[in-house]
Design a protein around this motif. Structure first.
Motif, PDB file in Angstrom:
ATOM      1  N   PHE A  72       0.816  -1.213   0.000  1.00  0.00           N
ATOM      2  CA  PHE A  72       0.000   0.000   0.000  1.00  0.00           C
ATOM      3  C   PHE A  72       0.851   1.266   0.000  1.00  0.00           C
ATOM      4  N   CYS A  73       2.100   1.139   0.415  1.00  0.00           N
ATOM      5  CA  CYS A  73       2.999   2.301   0.422  1.00  0.00           C
ATOM      6  C   CYS A  73       3.697   2.512  -0.917  1.00  0.00           C
ATOM      7  N   LEU A  74       3.690   1.515  -1.776  1.00  0.00           N
ATOM      8  CA  LEU A  74       4.432   1.616  -3.036  1.00  0.00           C
ATOM      9  C   LEU A  74       4.021   2.802  -3.905  1.00  0.00           C
ATOM     10  N   PRO A  75       2.729   3.124  -4.059  1.00  0.00           N
ATOM     11  CA  PRO A  75       2.377   4.216  -4.978  1.00  0.00           C
ATOM     12  C   PRO A  75       2.932   5.582  -4.574  1.00  0.00           C
ATOM     13  N   PHE A  76       2.906   5.912  -3.278  1.00  0.00           N
ATOM     14  CA  PHE A  76       3.268   7.266  -2.851  1.00  0.00           C
ATOM     15  C   PHE A  76       4.359   7.296  -1.782  1.00  0.00           C
ATOM     16  N   GLY A  77       4.943   6.168  -1.460  1.00  0.00           N
ATOM     17  CA  GLY A  77       5.976   6.128  -0.439  1.00  0.00           C
ATOM     18  C   GLY A  77       5.413   5.839   0.937  1.00  0.00           C
ATOM     19  N   PHE A  78       6.324   5.664   1.886  1.00  0.00           N
ATOM     20  CA  PHE A  78       5.921   5.292   3.240  1.00  0.00           C
ATOM     21  C   PHE A  78       5.068   6.376   3.888  1.00  0.00           C
ATOM     22  N   SER A  79       4.007   5.964   4.554  1.00  0.00           N
ATOM     23  CA  SER A  79       3.201   6.850   5.395  1.00  0.00           C
ATOM     24  C   SER A  79       2.324   6.007   6.297  1.00  0.00           C
ATOM     25  N   PHE A  80       2.001   6.559   7.443  1.00  0.00           N
ATOM     26  CA  PHE A  80       1.064   5.867   8.323  1.00  0.00           C
ATOM     27  C   PHE A  80      -0.340   5.880   7.729  1.00  0.00           C
ATOM     28  N   THR A  81      -0.618   6.861   6.898  1.00  0.00           N
ATOM     29  CA  THR A  81      -1.914   6.894   6.214  1.00  0.00           C
ATOM     30  C   THR A  81      -2.108   5.638   5.373  1.00  0.00           C
ATOM     31  N   ALA A  82      -1.097   5.314   4.558  1.00  0.00           N
ATOM     32  CA  ALA A  82      -1.187   4.116   3.711  1.00  0.00           C
ATOM     33  C   ALA A  82      -1.285   2.853   4.555  1.00  0.00           C
ATOM     34  N   LEU A  83      -0.545   2.807   5.665  1.00  0.00           N
ATOM     35  CA  LEU A  83      -0.580   1.623   6.522  1.00  0.00           C
ATOM     36  C   LEU A  83      -1.943   1.460   7.191  1.00  0.00           C
ATOM     37  N   ARG A  84      -2.545   2.564   7.596  1.00  0.00           N
ATOM     38  CA  ARG A  84      -3.880   2.497   8.193  1.00  0.00           C
ATOM     39  C   ARG A  84      -4.902   2.018   7.155  1.00  0.00           C
ATOM     40  N   VAL A  85      -4.762   2.486   5.923  1.00  0.00           N
ATOM     41  CA  VAL A  85      -5.660   2.023   4.862  1.00  0.00           C
ATOM     42  C   VAL A  85      -5.509   0.515   4.652  1.00  0.00           C
ATOM     43  N   SER A  86      -4.269   0.040   4.712  1.00  0.00           N
ATOM     44  CA  SER A  86      -4.034  -1.403   4.507  1.00  0.00           C
ATOM     45  C   SER A  86      -4.763  -2.236   5.553  1.00  0.00           C
ATOM     46  N   THR A  87      -4.804  -1.760   6.788  1.00  0.00           N
ATOM     47  CA  THR A  87      -5.507  -2.496   7.847  1.00  0.00           C
ATOM     48  C   THR A  87      -7.015  -2.410   7.666  1.00  0.00           C
ATOM     49  N   TRP A  88      -7.498  -1.236   7.254  1.00  0.00           N
ATOM     50  CA  TRP A  88      -8.935  -1.091   7.031  1.00  0.00           C
ATOM     51  C   TRP A  88      -9.417  -2.050   5.939  1.00  0.00           C
ATOM     52  N   VAL A  89      -8.641  -2.199   4.879  1.00  0.00           N
ATOM     53  CA  VAL A  89      -9.002  -3.141   3.818  1.00  0.00           C
ATOM     54  C   VAL A  89      -9.101  -4.554   4.389  1.00  0.00           C
ATOM     55  N   LEU A  90      -8.131  -4.941   5.215  1.00  0.00           N
ATOM     56  CA  LEU A  90      -8.193  -6.265   5.845  1.00  0.00           C
ATOM     57  C   LEU A  90      -9.385  -6.382   6.784  1.00  0.00           C
ATOM     58  N   SER A  91      -9.741  -5.293   7.429  1.00  0.00           N
ATOM     59  CA  SER A  91     -10.904  -5.302   8.314  1.00  0.00           C
ATOM     60  C   SER A  91     -12.176  -5.630   7.526  1.00  0.00           C
ATOM     61  N   VAL A  92     -12.327  -5.017   6.356  1.00  0.00           N
ATOM     62  CA  VAL A  92     -13.483  -5.314   5.503  1.00  0.00           C
ATOM     63  C   VAL A  92     -13.434  -6.767   5.040  1.00  0.00           C
ATOM     64  N   PHE A  93     -12.246  -7.241   4.667  1.00  0.00           N
ATOM     65  CA  PHE A  93     -12.103  -8.655   4.289  1.00  0.00           C
ATOM     66  C   PHE A  93     -12.520  -9.565   5.436  1.00  0.00           C
ATOM     67  N   GLY A  94     -12.178  -9.175   6.660  1.00  0.00           N
ATOM     68  CA  GLY A  94     -12.564  -9.972   7.817  1.00  0.00           C
ATOM     69  C   GLY A  94     -14.074 -10.071   7.966  1.00  0.00           C
ATOM     70  N   LEU A  95     -14.770  -8.959   7.718  1.00  0.00           N
ATOM     71  CA  LEU A  95     -16.235  -8.980   7.776  1.00  0.00           C
ATOM     72  C   LEU A  95     -16.806  -9.857   6.667  1.00  0.00           C
ATOM     73  N   TRP A  96     -16.209  -9.786   5.488  1.00  0.00           N
ATOM     74  CA  TRP A  96     -16.629 -10.689   4.402  1.00  0.00           C
ATOM     75  C   TRP A  96     -16.478 -12.148   4.821  1.00  0.00           C
ATOM     76  N   GLY A  97     -15.304 -12.460   5.375  1.00  0.00           N
ATOM     77  CA  GLY A  97     -15.033 -13.849   5.763  1.00  0.00           C
ATOM     78  C   GLY A  97     -16.003 -14.357   6.808  1.00  0.00           C
ATOM     79  N   LEU A  98     -16.353 -13.498   7.773  1.00  0.00           N
ATOM     80  CA  LEU A  98     -17.305 -13.903   8.807  1.00  0.00           C
ATOM     81  C   LEU A  98     -18.677 -14.163   8.193  1.00  0.00           C
ATOM     82  N   TYR A  99     -19.126 -13.272   7.318  1.00  0.00           N
ATOM     83  CA  TYR A  99     -20.420 -13.448   6.656  1.00  0.00           C
ATOM     84  C   TYR A  99     -20.459 -14.767   5.874  1.00  0.00           C
ATOM     85  N   LEU A 100     -19.396 -15.036   5.101  1.00  0.00           N
ATOM     86  CA  LEU A 100     -19.374 -16.246   4.277  1.00  0.00           C
ATOM     87  C   LEU A 100     -19.296 -17.511   5.133  1.00  0.00           C
ATOM     88  N   THR A 101     -18.599 -17.436   6.256  1.00  0.00           N
ATOM     89  CA  THR A 101     -18.545 -18.592   7.167  1.00  0.00           C
ATOM     90  C   THR A 101     -19.927 -18.892   7.728  1.00  0.00           C
TER      91      THR A 101
END
Length: 541
Positions: free
Chosen positions: A75-104
């Motif tokens: 997530f940092c590759l497009p614009f370089g290192f930032s905590f903003t990009a890292l926070r976005v990366s976790t939020w994406v995984l958070s949504v994936f986690g909700l998907w996984g729970l629903y499908l289970t």
């Protein structure tokens, strides 16, 4: 026969989950370019990887999180290192986690209505909600485990080697976020041996048990030559090496007592997290609830009798406390501990114990469809892991929440949906307001750092909190200026109580020059200010 559901129905629900997940982003703008508590430790690995094209882990890290590091770097590759990009990366995984729970849940034949409700219960759980906007390891770990549940459940119910292989790879991913994920291949082995039927007869399937164990061993071996030492951690109790030493010395001896502590910890965690499921309680459940309540009361008596401290839910020091959501303010200089005596009173302890009894009662009902055996084995294994490693902190306890949601809803349809959604809305309001207040405080804290930098203060002279000193000096030892007797670097607020010239504080301590006052507002609780202090005598400024 396994019930089928229309792909279009599933797709619409996943899209709906994603759209709802965007609401707090629009309301809160949570992707700050600033650390949150411990996540600077894990962010360092991403920054190092991008700068030096080498994967390394800080010695101070409690996790050998190579998988999360690679994910964050992506997530940092497009614009370089930032905590903003890292926070976005976790939020994406958070949504994936909700998907996984629903499908289970759908795989276990839970109705569409109940599956959406169960997913919402995890989404609004305040600990999960807030940590979804950080770079902590908690949400990535939970997400990989939830998808492991989904893959293993499908493997068992469909007798599918493809899904068994997927569960093995997801176990590797979980281990690559946190080493305690090593219990997942043990879960695969237990499911194959005790619930595989004729399917278990092929030895080749046990390759998928061995693969994650080999991956874990390789990762631990790799870590020996790829850790980075910044400062002297010899006398830091919370340092991973020191904690592991204590566990090796006293872990087995204390294990029976820790099981008792773990039971009380689990009941408190699930009692609050599964609050919306109270609407499903029937009269027939009351006997089971009363028995569990009696067991918990006995466990609490044992814990107190052995002079082991009991920490009720929402007490100070947790991610979710009655004082704040985020556990940030207490990590900053000048913090005044607030007194909430009712949290220690027997009425609050009894209330949380009763809530925990209702939550645990739901776990002892078995579904008619089966297939959730892997989730039960995991819950047992993680319960033992928490007791062995002393992980009695609400963000570690969050791992119990998704399996508990699945087990409760797989056993019985949810009644009184309106009441359940009302309680979901209440937890959602707590999460939104608490996260907003946390973000406002954190924004003001790092605005103070930016103010000092703009006015010429070097990073080597800025301090006042675990997060600030951790990121500016521990993660960047070139900014460290304090050396111990052994010549190794010492970092204020991390390894030593020494102070630097500029201190960012919750209070204007006497004897310091107040350079700047930065006020912040709180929707819940009292407003306050961040003070920038100059600690040098006036003649030396």
């Amino acid at each position: 026969m396994r019930k089928r559901y229309r792909p279009s129905e599933r797709t619409l629900d996943l899209i709906g989950i994603t759209l709802v997940a965007f609401i707090p982003i629009l309301l809160l703008r949570p992707f700050q370019n600033a650390p949150y508590v411990d996540d600077w430790v894990y962010a360092w690995s991403v920054e190092w990887l991008l700068k030096h094209h080498e994967l390394r882990i800080l010695e101070f890290s409690a996790s050998i999180n190579v998988v999360q590091t690679l994910w964050g770097a992506l997530f940092c590759l497009p614009f370089g290192f930032s905590f903003t990009a890292l926070r976005v990366s976790t939020w994406v995984l958070s949504v994936f986690g909700l998907w996984g729970l629903y499908l289970t849940l759908r795989e276990l034949e839970v109705s569409r209505r109940d599956s959406v409700l169960g997913t919402a219960v995890l989404a609004v759980y305040p600990v999960y909600f807030l940590l979804s906007f950080t770079y902590m390891t908690d949400v990535p770990f939970v997400t990989t485990i939830v998808w492991f549940f989904c893959a293993l459940t499908r493997a068992v119910r469909r007798q599918s080697d493809r899904w068994l292989a997927a569960s093995s790879l997801l176990a590797c991913a979980a281990i690559g976020v946190r080493v305690p994920g090593v219990i997942l291949p043990c879960v695969i082995a237990a499911v194959l041996m005790f619930h595989g039927g004729k399917w278990r007869s092929s030895p080749i399937r046990y390759v998928w048990v061995i693969l994650p164990l080999l991956f874990c061993g390789a990762m631990l071996w790799w870590f020996q030559g790829h850790s980075f030492r910044s400062a002297d951690l010899t006398y830091v109790n919370g340092a991973p090496a020191n904690k592991l030493k204590q566990i090796r010395l006293y872990g087995l001896q204390a294990f029976p007592s820790m099981l008792v502590v773990d039971l009380n910890f689990l009941s408190g965690t699930l009692g609050l997290a599964l609050l919306p499921f109270l609407s499903a309680v029937k009269k027939a459940d009351l006997v089971r609830v009363a028995v569990i309540a009696a067991v918990l009361a006995g466990a609490l008596w044992l814990q107190v009798n052995q002079e082991i401290k009991y920490v009720p839910p929402l007490t100070e020091g947790q991610v979710w406390s009655v004082n704040e959501l985020g556990a940030t303010q207490e990590e900053v200089s000048g913090y005044t501990q607030l007194s909430f005596e009712f949290l220690r009173h027997w009425t609050w302890i009894a209330a949380t114990m009763i809530l925990g009894s209702f939550a645990l009662a739901g776990l002892f009902r078995f579904s008619r469809t089966g297939g959730e055996a892997g989730i039960r084995w995991f819950s047992l294994g993680y319960f033992l892991t928490v007791a062995m490693l002393w992980l009695f902190y609400d963000r570690y306890g969050m791992v119990f929440v998704p399996p508990a949601i699945v087990l409760v809803l797989a056993a019985r349809p949810m009644q009184r949906q309106a009441v359940a959604w009302l309680l979901v809305a209440a937890l959602g309001a707590i999460s939104l307001i608490g996260t907003r207040d946390h973000l406002e405080y954190n924004r003001t804290l790092w605005a103070a750092v930016d103010y000092l930098r703009r006015n010429g203060a070097p990073d080597s002279e800025i301090g006042g909190s675990y997060m600030i000193n951790g990121w500016l000096q521990f993660a960047h030892p070139e900014n460290g200026t304090i050396r111990g007797n052994n010549g190794e670097l010492e970092i204020p607020w991390v390894t030593t109580k020494a102070r630097l010239r500029y201190e960012i504080s919750n209070a204007a301590a006497p004897g310091n020059l107040v350079i700047k006052t930065l006020p912040y507002t709180q929707w819940v609780g009292r407003p306050g200010s961040i003070y920038i202090l100059d600690q040098l005598p006036s003649g030396q400024r």
